[in-house]
Motif scaffolding. Sequence first.
Motif, PDB file in Angstrom:
ATOM      1  N   UNK A 169      61.766  44.052  42.501  1.00 20.55           N
ATOM      2  CA  UNK A 169      61.885  45.317  41.786  1.00 20.55           C
ATOM      3  C   UNK A 169      61.093  45.297  40.476  1.00 20.55           C
ATOM      4  N   UNK A 170      61.069  44.140  39.832  1.00 15.91           N
ATOM      5  CA  UNK A 170      60.310  44.006  38.585  1.00 15.91           C
ATOM      6  C   UNK A 170      58.820  44.198  38.830  1.00 15.91           C
ATOM      7  N   UNK A 171      58.308  43.592  39.893  1.00 12.75           N
ATOM      8  CA  UNK A 171      56.887  43.737  40.218  1.00 12.75           C
ATOM      9  C   UNK A 171      56.561  45.176  40.601  1.00 12.75           C
ATOM     10  N   UNK A 172      57.446  45.788  41.368  1.00 13.44           N
ATOM     11  CA  UNK A 172      57.270  47.200  41.733  1.00 13.44           C
ATOM     12  C   UNK A 172      57.222  48.071  40.485  1.00 13.44           C
ATOM     13  N   UNK A 173      58.086  47.776  39.526  1.00 16.79           N
ATOM     14  CA  UNK A 173      58.123  48.556  38.287  1.00 16.79           C
ATOM     15  C   UNK A 173      56.802  48.436  37.524  1.00 16.79           C
ATOM     16  N   UNK A 174      56.273  47.233  37.420  1.00 15.84           N
ATOM     17  CA  UNK A 174      54.999  47.047  36.725  1.00 15.84           C
ATOM     18  C   UNK A 174      53.877  47.804  37.423  1.00 15.84           C
ATOM     19  N   UNK A 175      53.868  47.769  38.745  1.00 18.45           N
ATOM     20  CA  UNK A 175      52.828  48.485  39.490  1.00 18.45           C
ATOM     21  C   UNK A 175      52.976  49.999  39.339  1.00 18.45           C
ATOM     22  N   UNK A 176      54.183  50.453  39.022  1.00 19.25           N
ATOM     23  CA  UNK A 176      54.433  51.880  38.795  1.00 19.25           C
ATOM     24  C   UNK A 176      54.165  52.288  37.346  1.00 19.25           C
ATOM     25  N   UNK A 205      57.102  33.140  49.764  1.00 24.40           N
ATOM     26  CA  UNK A 205      55.812  33.263  50.459  1.00 24.40           C
ATOM     27  C   UNK A 205      55.541  34.715  50.867  1.00 24.40           C
ATOM     28  N   UNK A 206      56.598  35.449  51.210  1.00 21.69           N
ATOM     29  CA  UNK A 206      56.416  36.869  51.490  1.00 21.69           C
ATOM     30  C   UNK A 206      55.984  37.629  50.237  1.00 21.69           C
ATOM     31  N   UNK A 207      56.591  37.287  49.101  1.00 19.73           N
ATOM     32  CA  UNK A 207      56.230  37.944  47.843  1.00 19.73           C
ATOM     33  C   UNK A 207      54.776  37.646  47.465  1.00 19.73           C
ATOM     34  N   UNK A 208      54.354  36.409  47.692  1.00 19.66           N
ATOM     35  CA  UNK A 208      52.965  36.030  47.414  1.00 19.66           C
ATOM     36  C   UNK A 208      52.017  36.876  48.257  1.00 19.66           C
ATOM     37  N   UNK A 209      52.344  37.017  49.531  1.00 18.42           N
ATOM     38  CA  UNK A 209      51.497  37.810  50.425  1.00 18.42           C
ATOM     39  C   UNK A 209      51.479  39.280  50.026  1.00 18.42           C
ATOM     40  N   UNK A 211      52.331  40.728  46.981  1.00 17.60           N
ATOM     41  CA  UNK A 211      51.981  41.123  45.613  1.00 17.60           C
ATOM     42  C   UNK A 211      50.908  40.244  44.967  1.00 17.60           C
ATOM     43  N   UNK A 212      50.404  39.265  45.703  1.00 16.79           N
ATOM     44  CA  UNK A 212      49.435  38.341  45.131  1.00 16.79           C
ATOM     45  C   UNK A 212      48.137  38.986  44.676  1.00 16.79           C
ATOM     46  N   UNK A 213      47.736  40.068  45.323  1.00 16.64           N
ATOM     47  CA  UNK A 213      46.502  40.740  44.919  1.00 16.64           C
ATOM     48  C   UNK A 213      46.619  41.354  43.532  1.00 16.64           C
ATOM     49  N   UNK A 214      47.828  41.639  43.098  1.00 16.72           N
ATOM     50  CA  UNK A 214      48.048  42.295  41.807  1.00 16.72           C
ATOM     51  C   UNK A 214      48.479  41.337  40.707  1.00 16.72           C
ATOM     52  N   UNK A 215      49.020  40.171  41.079  1.00 17.33           N
ATOM     53  CA  UNK A 215      49.551  39.237  40.096  1.00 17.33           C
ATOM     54  C   UNK A 215      49.067  37.816  40.420  1.00 17.33           C
ATOM     55  N   UNK A 228      47.001  33.003  44.373  1.00 21.20           N
ATOM     56  CA  UNK A 228      45.601  33.186  44.755  1.00 21.20           C
ATOM     57  C   UNK A 228      45.020  31.921  45.394  1.00 21.20           C
ATOM     58  N   UNK A 229      44.206  32.114  46.430  1.00 16.82           N
ATOM     59  CA  UNK A 229      43.444  31.009  47.002  1.00 16.82           C
ATOM     60  C   UNK A 229      44.256  30.136  47.944  1.00 16.82           C
ATOM     61  N   UNK A 230      43.526  29.254  48.617  1.00 13.89           N
ATOM     62  CA  UNK A 230      44.174  28.390  49.611  1.00 13.89           C
ATOM     63  C   UNK A 230      45.121  27.394  48.959  1.00 13.89           C
ATOM     64  N   UNK A 231      44.833  27.017  47.685  1.00 11.09           N
ATOM     65  CA  UNK A 231      45.725  26.066  47.019  1.00 11.09           C
ATOM     66  C   UNK A 231      47.138  26.629  46.883  1.00 11.09           C
ATOM     67  N   UNK A 232      47.231  27.919  46.570  1.00 10.24           N
ATOM     68  CA  UNK A 232      48.548  28.540  46.425  1.00 10.24           C
ATOM     69  C   UNK A 232      49.301  28.515  47.754  1.00 10.24           C
ATOM     70  N   UNK A 233      48.582  28.782  48.847  1.00  6.97           N
ATOM     71  CA  UNK A 233      49.225  28.764  50.154  1.00  6.97           C
ATOM     72  C   UNK A 233      49.689  27.360  50.531  1.00  6.97           C
TER      73      UNK A 233
END
Length: 251
Positions: A169-176, A205-209, A211-215, A228-233
């Motif tokens: 919800x916090x990430x959604x709020x920032x994107x809004x 891991x779901x959150x990374x997938x 919201x990772x493009x934005x944070x 970001x990147x293969x290291x994060x995965x």
Amino acid sequence: MMKQPYDFSLITIVNKDDVYQEFKASLAQQKDIDYELIRINNEHQQYQSARQAFNEAAQKAKGEYLVFLHPDIRFLDPHALKDVLMQIKGLPNLGVAGIAGSPTELKNGDRVILTTIVQGDNQSSVGEKINAPTSVQTLDECFFVMTKAFWQAHPFTDCPGWHFYAVEQSLVALLAGKQNYVVPAHIWHTSAGASEDYHYVQIARQMIKQYGADFPTINTTVRKWETRGWQAQVKSLLYLGKRYITTYLRK
């Protein structure tokens, strides 16, 4: 007699009635604050996720502000709840606010916990203390608040499980275009706060997938998650493996 409509709806999920009764006893000592209390019964695992349960409760809540909190929260003085909620009510451009959180900025390459609460049997201090409402990236699940209007525009997602719902919800709020805050609180979270089983990492891991493009990092009160990147995965996958092993050994 409490007035209607309410300013605040307190919503909590109950898995153990004795814990809830202790919560109610602590809540009954609070002064000069009007609220409705909504108990979500989950003693027989009726719900598959916190998000599902909270969406159902929020739909019927009468308050202008929705206060989602764990039943192992205890108030350390008679005005603790009022002090928190009055601070939150005055915050500009509110997305999500709470009593523990983590800012976007890192310290020595790691996330920071901002809070004045104590936790665990020994009422241990955690994180760095604040003296006023402070901007953060995400909030902890133990106690967080949003307006009902914000929830109506951005209800909890259908992500399964029992983790990351306040963080998401916090990430959604920032994107809004909203702002998230931690406020000082004289509150005891009786749990030690440990929740890092493999289910937690799976949802991370779901959150990374999602919201990772934005944070570039998702900073939580539990840990920092690189996105970001293969290291994060690889890092999150290795951590998932460790949690699986730990769970197996406990059994």
